[in-house]
Write an enzyme that holds these catalytic residues in place. Structure first.
Site, short mmCIF file in Angstrom:
data_model
loop_
_atom_site.label_atom_id
_atom_site.label_comp_id
_atom_site.label_asym_id
_atom_site.label_seq_id
_atom_site.Cartn_x
_atom_site.Cartn_y
_atom_site.Cartn_z
N SER A 133 51.75 -4.59 28.86
CA SER A 133 51.37 -5.03 27.52
C SER A 133 49.85 -4.96 27.36
O SER A 133 49.36 -4.68 26.26
CB SER A 133 51.87 -6.45 27.26
OG SER A 133 51.34 -7.33 28.22
N ASP A 178 48.45 2.81 33.86
CA ASP A 178 49.01 2.19 32.66
C ASP A 178 48.36 2.72 31.38
O ASP A 178 49.05 3.03 30.40
CB ASP A 178 48.87 0.66 32.74
CG ASP A 178 49.56 0.11 33.97
OD1 ASP A 178 50.41 0.82 34.54
OD2 ASP A 178 49.24 -1.02 34.36
C1 GLA Z 1 49.92 -2.31 37.83
C2 GLA Z 1 48.56 -1.64 37.67
C3 GLA Z 1 48.66 -0.13 37.85
C4 GLA Z 1 49.41 0.23 39.14
C5 GLA Z 1 50.71 -0.57 39.24
C6 GLA Z 1 51.39 -0.36 40.56
O1 GLA Z 1 50.74 -1.92 36.76
O2 GLA Z 1 48.01 -1.92 36.40
O3 GLA Z 1 47.37 0.44 37.84
O4 GLA Z 1 48.60 0.04 40.26
O5 GLA Z 1 50.50 -1.95 39.06
O6 GLA Z 1 51.85 0.94 40.67
#
Ligand code: GLA
Length: 389
Positions: A133, A178
């Site tokens: 989010s 993300d």
């Molecule tokens: C979270 C982080 C990402 C990644 C994942 C694990 O979502 O924001 O950058 O490291 O964990 O894959």
């Protein structure tokens, strides 16, 4: 996955009008994501394969004079304001507003004149469920400010900027996955991202054609020390890379794994390294199967990823393990926790006609263990950040 009712884009537009009067100049939407495979590989310069969810955050916005930002969010019902002083350096705005102020700060820090703006935010992406989010919020705000300011920043450079908002302004040491997913994903595709050079390949992920569905199960597990544990995993990977004399764990291949492990002197670090190195390979293997149109064959890789996160990286919790086991027993082709871990969501690859059976089986397994009932949703790969008409 409980959300306010009604269309999210309408809620943002109506929120804008009721807060500020008049219509917004535009609306910008950015999605949450699930990661099909490739967990904790992004900050090791490795590979990830996320896709965008149909759940989105929408920002309705217009410009306002001066270096002044006013932000209303339906989630808190609050309106916050901040000015140039608050974005002169990281950390001055806290709480949810930090994700917005962080984007303004990151734009200015990169030499772009962020326009003053009034923003209204609505979201269908559940908070704290590991569906990113925060990246959806940062990406939607970034898209709005770029358009409102007439700023030209190519899509491939936007994720780094949004990530700096989170890493530096908010202070969370997350990788590039993300924001890349929120900004660069396309409908019907998974995003194969090389986190070292940020090159991407859009991999067709046509679930319908294969008679398959991805079931997302919100484990509802309370996040237990997630931030501290995430940072600890990252530190341990970086220390291992240093000990092995490589820039990042991405530089260790599966063929070199045994000799690399033999050079490390504690068992915990060895297991962390084994997860990252084998996980990178599982991403490559998944991509190869998808390129060959063999989506129905990726299940065992998903499940192997879960086992590696459970036993080697130690980031799963009883709820996510239960959801994976129950989904597999009920006929899922593969299942794994997705996201940073310590709670969050599980995804299961299922035949379309088994989605309900699998969801029911997971709920029953939860009830037996007296866990808070999970919520489930079937999802299709959806578009990345867009300006809405
Ligand atoms: C979270 C982080 C990402 C990644 C994942 C694990 O979502 O924001 O950058 O490291 O964990 O894959």
């Amino acid at each position: 996955m409980t959300n306010p009712t009604g269309d999210v884009a309408e809620r943002a537009a109506e929120g804008f009008t009721s807060q500020y009067g008049g219509d917004a100049a535009g609306r910008w939407a950015a999605p949450g994501r699930v990661n099909l495979i490739g967990e904790h590989t992004d900050y090791n310069d490795g590979f990830v394969l996320p896709f965008a969810l149909p759940l989105r955050t929408v920002v309705a916005a217009d410009r306002q004079d001066g270096e002044q930002w006013t932000v209303w969010s339906e989630l808190s019902g609050e309106t916050i304001t901040f000015g140039a002083d608050d974005v002169a350096e990281p950390g001055r705005v806290t709480g949810w507003g930090a994700y917005v102020a962080g984007v303004v700060w990151a734009l200015r820090d990169a030499g772009h004149p962020a326009p003053g703006a009034r923003l209204a935010i609505a979201s269908d992406v559940p908070l704290g469920a590991g569906l990113s989010s925060s990246a959806a919020l940062e990406s939607a705000v970034l898209a709005a400010l770029l358009d409102l300011g007439g700023l030209d920043l190519p899509a491939e450079r936007q994720p780094r900027l949004a990530q700096r908002a989170e890493n530096v302004y908010v202070g969370a040491p997350t990788g590039i996955m993300d924001q890349s997913a929120a900004i660069r994903c396309r409908a019907g595709h998974a995003l194969f991202l090389d986190c070292r050079d940020e090159s991407v390949e859009q991999i067709p992920f046509d679930l319908d054609a294969a008679g398959l569905a991805v079931l997302v199960i919100d484990s509802r597990a309370p996040h237990r020390h997630a931030d501290g544990e995430y940072a600890a995993r990252r530190r341990s990977c970086e220390a291992a890379a240093k000990a092995l004399g490589v820039p990042a764990l991405r530089d260790v291949t599966v063929d070199q794994l045994d000799s690399a492990l033999a050079r490390l002197d504690d068992d915990e670090t060895r297991r962390r390294v084994r997860h990252v190195v084998t996980e990178d390979q599982r991403v490559l293997d998944t991509v190869a199967l998808l390129r060959a149109g063999r989506v129905q064959d990726i299940g065992p890789l998903l499940t192997a990823s879960h086992v590696s996160m459970r036993d080697d990286f130690e980031i799963t919790v009883p709820e996510t393990d239960t959801a994976v086991e129950a989904a597999l027993e009920a006929g899922a082709l593969g299942a794994r926790m997705t996201g940073g871990g310590f709670g969050g969501c599980v995804l299961a690859l299922v035949g379309v006609d088994r989605a309900d059976t699998v969801a029911t089986a997971v709920k029953a397994a939860y009830a037996e263990r007296a866990f808070t009932a999970p919520t489930t949703l079937t999802v299709l790969p959806s578009p990345g950040t867009t300006r809405l008409p």
